[in-house]
Each structure stands twice: as structure tokens, then as C-alpha cells.
Motif scaffolding. Sequence first.
Motif, PDB file in Angstrom:
ATOM      1  N   GLY A   1       0.794  -1.221   0.000  1.00  0.00           N
ATOM      2  CA  GLY A   1       0.000   0.000   0.000  1.00  0.00           C
ATOM      3  C   GLY A   1       0.825   1.269   0.000  1.00  0.00           C
ATOM      4  O   GLY A   1       2.050   1.253  -0.106  1.00  0.00           O
ATOM      5  N   ALA A   2       0.123   2.375   0.144  1.00  0.00           N
ATOM      6  CA  ALA A   2       0.736   3.703   0.080  1.00  0.00           C
ATOM      7  C   ALA A   2       1.753   3.894   1.186  1.00  0.00           C
ATOM      8  O   ALA A   2       1.525   3.520   2.333  1.00  0.00           O
ATOM      9  N   MET A   3       2.872   4.463   0.812  1.00  0.00           N
ATOM     10  CA  MET A   3       3.912   4.873   1.754  1.00  0.00           C
ATOM     11  C   MET A   3       4.530   3.714   2.540  1.00  0.00           C
ATOM     12  O   MET A   3       5.181   3.936   3.551  1.00  0.00           O
ATOM     13  N   ALA A   4       4.337   2.497   2.083  1.00  0.00           N
ATOM     14  CA  ALA A   4       4.939   1.335   2.752  1.00  0.00           C
ATOM     15  C   ALA A   4       5.841   0.629   1.746  1.00  0.00           C
ATOM     16  O   ALA A   4       5.441   0.387   0.617  1.00  0.00           O
ATOM     17  N   SER A   5       7.040   0.298   2.173  1.00  0.00           N
ATOM     18  CA  SER A   5       7.953  -0.383   1.266  1.00  0.00           C
ATOM     19  C   SER A   5       7.564  -1.847   1.135  1.00  0.00           C
ATOM     20  O   SER A   5       6.744  -2.377   1.890  1.00  0.00           O
ATOM     21  N   MET A   6       8.200  -2.495   0.183  1.00  0.00           N
ATOM     22  CA  MET A   6       7.963  -3.923  -0.036  1.00  0.00           C
ATOM     23  C   MET A   6       8.323  -4.752   1.192  1.00  0.00           C
ATOM     24  O   MET A   6       7.876  -5.889   1.331  1.00  0.00           O
TER      25      MET A   6
END
Length: 120
Positions: free
Chosen positions: A27-32
Motif C-alpha cells: 500500500g501507500a507509503m509502505a515499502s515492499m
Amino acid sequence: MTILPRPEIHSESFGDPADPAILLIMGAMASMLWWPEAFCRALAERGRFVIRYDNRDTGLSTKYTPGAPPYGFEDMVDDAVRVLDDHNIAKAQVVGMSMGGMIAQIVALKYPERVSALTV
């Protein structure tokens, strides 16, 4: 009209590329990295080729000046398919969490031939 350079989309894979592929979209603003490595490895051990990647403006992918990014949501949808292309994957199960779920749904609608299953 300004032509921007192609953004770098950082990805990691686990398992054998010959196995059925799973594309994980966060999701938004979260890294893999919110897809835990142990989770990715467990899927790979069960016969899946797992790919996770950083969306634009997250993790190790291209970042832009805050406030007015020079891309839209449709570009992020195309980024997901580009990740498959970069790994030579014709079709994958597409899994999305939060905003990644919306990206996954639009990937399935825009590129149905690239999606074997959808999980949101």
C-alpha cells in the motif's frame, strides 16, 4: 509537456522463475519490506516464484519532490506490469494490500491476460 525519465522500480524475487508467479503489491507509503521476507520465502518453498517491489516514492524506488508528484495512479498500475516484464513473467497471481489492493484490481481490469488470480 515534460518527458520524465523512466522511474526505477526496485524489486526482489524469491524462488524459481519457472514456478507460478505471485506479485505482491504493498500500500501507500509502505515499502515492499512490509511483505516479510519469511513470508515470501515460505511461499517460494511451496512452489511459487514470489516478487515484491517498492512503489514509486517508497523504499529504493525513484522518489520525487513532495507535494506534486509527476505521475498518477495509472502510472503505478503500469509499474506493476513493468515489474512482471522485468522478471519475464507473462502471468501472475496479483496480491495487493491497502492501496496495493486498488492497484491490483486495476491491473486485473486493464491487463486481464497478465493476471491468473487476484487477491485483495
